[in-house]
Motif scaffolding. Structure first.
Motif, PDB file in Angstrom:
ATOM      1  N   GLU A 150      -2.486   4.954  -2.263  1.00 52.12           N
ATOM      2  CA  GLU A 150      -1.825   4.440  -1.062  1.00 52.12           C
ATOM      3  C   GLU A 150      -0.935   5.544  -0.503  1.00 52.12           C
ATOM      4  O   GLU A 150       0.043   5.921  -1.137  1.00 52.12           O
ATOM      5  N   ARG A 179     -10.330   3.218  -4.359  1.00 54.74           N
ATOM      6  CA  ARG A 179      -9.891   2.525  -3.138  1.00 54.74           C
ATOM      7  C   ARG A 179      -8.775   3.356  -2.513  1.00 54.74           C
ATOM      8  O   ARG A 179      -7.765   3.629  -3.160  1.00 54.74           O
ATOM      9  N   LEU A 181      -6.115   3.746   0.609  1.00 56.00           N
ATOM     10  CA  LEU A 181      -5.398   3.107   1.710  1.00 56.00           C
ATOM     11  C   LEU A 181      -4.459   4.142   2.333  1.00 56.00           C
ATOM     12  O   LEU A 181      -3.614   4.712   1.639  1.00 56.00           O
TER      13      LEU A 181
END
Length: 189
Positions: A150, A179, A181
């Protein structure tokens, strides 16, 4: 818990087991918790995890974060197993969480464990170097992620990444190997 130890770098090395037991269902449990201007070298430990007694609200094998004194630049090197929650289903489970912290993460085995939202390695705002690790998400009842970044400018290279690993008939509805972000204008991995 290591809290703002005046920029010292305590060495946590060659332990057979480092365990943080849960204090209750709303508690936060961590095997190693380093916050602020404290930069431990976590090296060559056999097992770092949360305990098997009770289920905490959130579980961390290792947490390295920041406060008003700075960010904890943990070096996490050559640990045989760093695991989130080995039992139960905490709302959040992390093997290693770097919240504006962590420097180098090399030659470890990270396993997210069990929970609702399970993450093996979380890099939030971290600019870590992550190399030559075996990273497995675990088994989340909602989501399972091997590596979550993130707004992180981390360098992730030469690792073995696996999203979910559930035992028996258990499964996870959402699985991510990696993932990413990023907010508008944020750094890239």
């Amino acid at each position: 818990s290591l809290l703002a130890c005046a920029d010292a770098a305590p060495w946590i090395v060659d332990n057979a087991s480092v365990v943080g037991e849960a204090g209750g269902p709303t508690a936060r449990a961590a095997g190693i918790n380093s916050i602020g201007a404290c930069h431990p070298v976590i090296d060559g430990n056999a097992k770092i995890t949360t305990g098997t007694i009770g289920v905490p609200g959130s579980a961390y094998g290792v947490f390295c974060g920041s406060d008003n004194t700075g960010a904890s630049r943990c070096a996490v090197l050559g640990n045989t197993l760093i695991q989130g929650s080995p039992v139960g289903r905490p709302a959040q489970t992390f093997a290693l969480s770097c919240d504006d912290g962590c420097g180098r993460i090399t030659r470890n085995t990270l396993v997210g464990g069990n929970g609702v939202a399970v993450v093996a390695l979380s890099l939030r705002g971290a600019r870590s170097v992550v190399e030559r690790n075996a990273i497995t998400g675990g088994c989340g009842t909602k989501t399972t992620t091997s590596v979550l970044t993130e707004n992180s400018g981390a360098r992730v290279e030469n690792n073995v990444l696996r999203g979910a690993a559930c035992d028996g008939a258990a499964s996870t509805p959402e699985t991510y190997g990696v993932r990413v972000l990023v907010s508008h204008g944020g750094p890239d991995v």
